[in-house]
Design an enzyme around this catalytic site. Sequence first.
Site, PDB file in Angstrom:
ATOM      1  N   GLU A   8      27.753   1.542  -7.228  1.00 18.89           N
ATOM      2  CA  GLU A   8      26.529   1.735  -8.009  1.00 18.89           C
ATOM      3  C   GLU A   8      25.428   2.274  -7.104  1.00 18.89           C
ATOM      4  O   GLU A   8      25.397   1.975  -5.907  1.00 18.89           O
ATOM      5  CB  GLU A   8      26.066   0.405  -8.616  1.00 18.89           C
ATOM      6  CG  GLU A   8      27.121  -0.344  -9.401  1.00 18.89           C
ATOM      7  CD  GLU A   8      26.689  -1.772  -9.706  1.00 18.89           C
ATOM      8  OE1 GLU A   8      25.488  -1.987  -9.979  1.00 18.89           O
ATOM      9  OE2 GLU A   8      27.542  -2.669  -9.650  1.00 18.89           O
ATOM     10  N   LYS A  52      21.881   2.316  -5.420  1.00 20.20           N
ATOM     11  CA  LYS A  52      20.938   1.277  -5.009  1.00 20.20           C
ATOM     12  C   LYS A  52      19.526   1.803  -5.238  1.00 20.20           C
ATOM     13  O   LYS A  52      19.013   2.608  -4.462  1.00 20.20           O
ATOM     14  CB  LYS A  52      21.140   0.910  -3.539  1.00 20.20           C
ATOM     15  CG  LYS A  52      20.269  -0.243  -3.054  1.00 20.20           C
ATOM     16  CD  LYS A  52      20.592  -0.580  -1.607  1.00 20.20           C
ATOM     17  CE  LYS A  52      19.786  -1.778  -1.141  1.00 20.20           C
ATOM     18  NZ  LYS A  52      18.331  -1.499  -1.144  1.00 20.20           N
ATOM     19  N   ASP A  58      15.532   1.819  -5.323  1.00 20.98           N
ATOM     20  CA  ASP A  58      14.541   1.292  -4.391  1.00 20.98           C
ATOM     21  C   ASP A  58      13.349   0.744  -5.163  1.00 20.98           C
ATOM     22  O   ASP A  58      12.323   1.402  -5.333  1.00 20.98           O
ATOM     23  CB  ASP A  58      14.100   2.405  -3.431  1.00 20.98           C
ATOM     24  CG  ASP A  58      13.382   1.848  -2.214  1.00 20.98           C
ATOM     25  OD1 ASP A  58      13.459   0.633  -1.999  1.00 20.98           O
ATOM     26  OD2 ASP A  58      12.748   2.638  -1.488  1.00 20.98           O
ATOM     27  N   TYR A 105      23.710  -6.957 -12.809  1.00 18.70           N
ATOM     28  CA  TYR A 105      24.601  -8.106 -12.634  1.00 18.70           C
ATOM     29  C   TYR A 105      24.304  -9.138 -13.709  1.00 18.70           C
ATOM     30  O   TYR A 105      23.147  -9.293 -14.133  1.00 18.70           O
ATOM     31  CB  TYR A 105      24.435  -8.737 -11.252  1.00 18.70           C
ATOM     32  CG  TYR A 105      25.622  -9.572 -10.824  1.00 18.70           C
ATOM     33  CD1 TYR A 105      26.810  -8.971 -10.434  1.00 18.70           C
ATOM     34  CD2 TYR A 105      25.556 -10.960 -10.821  1.00 18.70           C
ATOM     35  CE1 TYR A 105      27.912  -9.731 -10.048  1.00 18.70           C
ATOM     36  CE2 TYR A 105      26.644 -11.727 -10.433  1.00 18.70           C
ATOM     37  CZ  TYR A 105      27.826 -11.104 -10.049  1.00 18.70           C
ATOM     38  OH  TYR A 105      28.920 -11.856  -9.688  1.00 18.70           O
ATOM     39  N   LYS A 107      23.646   2.304   3.192  1.00 19.19           N
ATOM     40  CA  LYS A 107      22.320   2.927   3.215  1.00 19.19           C
ATOM     41  C   LYS A 107      22.430   4.405   3.593  1.00 19.19           C
ATOM     42  O   LYS A 107      23.044   4.760   4.601  1.00 19.19           O
ATOM     43  CB  LYS A 107      21.408   2.202   4.204  1.00 19.19           C
ATOM     44  CG  LYS A 107      21.210   0.725   3.907  1.00 19.19           C
ATOM     45  CD  LYS A 107      20.535   0.499   2.568  1.00 19.19           C
ATOM     46  CE  LYS A 107      19.068   0.853   2.595  1.00 19.19           C
ATOM     47  NZ  LYS A 107      18.242  -0.087   3.341  1.00 19.19           N
ATOM     48  N   CYS A 110     -15.828  19.180  14.259  1.00 17.96           N
ATOM     49  CA  CYS A 110     -15.544  19.015  12.843  1.00 17.96           C
ATOM     50  C   CYS A 110     -15.318  20.379  12.192  1.00 17.96           C
ATOM     51  O   CYS A 110     -16.158  21.277  12.339  1.00 17.96           O
ATOM     52  CB  CYS A 110     -16.704  18.287  12.153  1.00 17.96           C
ATOM     53  SG  CYS A 110     -16.512  18.152  10.354  1.00 17.96           S
ATOM     54  N   CYS A 165     -18.497  20.757   9.416  1.00 25.15           N
ATOM     55  CA  CYS A 165     -19.917  20.911   9.767  1.00 25.15           C
ATOM     56  C   CYS A 165     -20.131  21.335  11.216  1.00 25.15           C
ATOM     57  O   CYS A 165     -21.254  21.625  11.618  1.00 25.15           O
ATOM     58  CB  CYS A 165     -20.675  19.616   9.498  1.00 25.15           C
ATOM     59  SG  CYS A 165     -20.218  18.250  10.592  1.00 25.15           S
ATOM     60  N   CYS A 208     -15.867  12.578  12.673  1.00 23.59           N
ATOM     61  CA  CYS A 208     -17.111  13.350  12.674  1.00 23.59           C
ATOM     62  C   CYS A 208     -18.265  12.378  12.505  1.00 23.59           C
ATOM     63  O   CYS A 208     -18.309  11.633  11.520  1.00 23.59           O
ATOM     64  CB  CYS A 208     -17.093  14.365  11.532  1.00 23.59           C
ATOM     65  SG  CYS A 208     -18.692  15.170  11.261  1.00 23.59           S
ATOM     66  N   CYS A 259     -22.461  15.979   6.744  1.00 19.33           N
ATOM     67  CA  CYS A 259     -21.203  16.715   6.740  1.00 19.33           C
ATOM     68  C   CYS A 259     -20.801  16.949   5.280  1.00 19.33           C
ATOM     69  O   CYS A 259     -20.657  15.980   4.520  1.00 19.33           O
ATOM     70  CB  CYS A 259     -20.115  15.925   7.469  1.00 19.33           C
ATOM     71  SG  CYS A 259     -18.506  16.748   7.514  1.00 19.33           S
TER      72      CYS A 259
END
Length: 570
Positions: A149, A151, A153, A264, A351, A445, A448, A463, A469
């Site tokens: 089956e 799996k 997540d 199950y 996995k 930055c 600015c 910044c 900014c």
Amino acid sequence: MDYNNQKSLFAIDGNKNTENNDTVFVEKQNIDSANSLPNSIQERISSLRNTIEQHNYNYYVADSPTISDKEFDVLLKELEQLEKDNPQYYDVNSPTQRVGIGLISGFTSYPHTTPMLSLANTYTFAEVDEFYERAIRNLGVKQLNVVAELKFDGVSISLIYKNGELKQALTRGDGQIGDDVTHNIRTISSIPLKLHSSSTPFPDELIVRGEILMPFKQFDRLNNEREDSGDPLFANPRNATSGTLKLLNSSEVRRRKLDSFAYYAISNGFDNIKSHYERLNLLREWGFKVSNVATLCHSLDEVKAFITAWDTQRRTLPFATDGVVLKIDNIAYQQELGTTAKAPRWAIAYKFETERAESVLQRVTFQVGRTGVITPVANFNPILISGSMVKRATLHNADFMNSLDLREGDTLLIEKGGEIIPKVVGIETTKRYNDAPIVNFATHCPDCGSELLRQEGEVAYYCPNHLFCPTQAKESIYHYSGRKAADINIGRETIEALYKHGFVKSIGDLYKLTENELLQLDGFKERSVKNLLSSIEGSKNRPYATILLVLEYLLWAKGVQNYWLRLSPP
């Protein structure tokens, strides 16, 4: 409901032969008869409940809807009104109760009658061989059937039914004790509140173990909403599902549209059914959503073929998966093999490796966050990964960039894995050009031009121009306007336009806006202007605590005292 004719890989075939299964879909003539005049109000309520639950099953489990969205809503509203007018016929398992009961004060913990154990993980076919051969050796048999089956997540759940009705739903917790989240589980349409009748009667007491998950589509919608309101984003659908199940407001749980798969069944009432695979089929008949890709394998070769096939096909699925679960089919063999303190000896989880792809770096750009933190972003040739096209991925911070020794034109290794946001995890240095220039972190930055700062002991550069900014200013306005703060009905595009015109440069400027200024914006007419100004005015009545919460970033700003003066509405 978004109705369509496509069948999901994970739903029962809506065209199955009803002669072989007593769980059938509602045909048009049955719907018509259900809408005929009942002998009594109680009979009409019962008829509506059965019809609506069948339509829920057709849509959410069988992926084979038979009526339109409008027709469904008409039936549901009629039932809601009848139940409201006749409270003596209240039923906790009525489909009207799926909409959510509102707020509760907290969760109560209960012990699992059968522990919810975790699964031992394996990562190679050699370990799969070892699992299979050990089981054969301990059982003294020559061959075993194994159910393979996917799996999913998500978050494990234990559903407890008595006399065919859902009585309780517990989270896994520590495996011995779980939290009661029944009020939230009732909002999930793919979980039956009452079991369907079939040729095989369901037992008086039944425990069904399953997985609650959030489809990618709903995850993206939820994170977009959270981003718009300034809330932290969920890292992946699993975290979003876990957080949703622990909400105290089941109406919000309903809105997030969680899904489920049963995997199950436990009961003393059908001990004569000695095959796990047959029990999965029974769960389908009784109304549960069970993955149709589950396969009964008669050899190790078939097991490995399943794993190999789904390691590729999973990338197009609408849900997150991280492996394959292998279970010995014979229930008597399961009981004979038993469990360790942590895991069953009759099942393992294979996995999958985290999906990884390569692409060539084009350039590195730098993003300014609401609090001024600078994030480097790798821009590369578009690639397909985990079912979507990706052309940008985070490089996290300067330290991470330096650890990569990033060079121009490098071949990047990109992953999604359980994380939905793409990220660079490494460099394929064997494909690097000789003498390729190093990519350096920004010193100023990008918005600015202010010189970036880094506090001692911190990873991030930021910044310092918090007040002026442009990106920080616009994002702070948007964050301030969110539903959980000032609750001003204004979007990013409007803020961008106001900033561009010079009408709003800070939060305080919102309270100085005039009708004439707003009429200068594209798309703004008298009604939209009135609505926005009314929303701004209404924000003055918001509780002080909600406003204070979104101003935490000001603690980092220089000249904060002057900003508070600018912030205060006149």
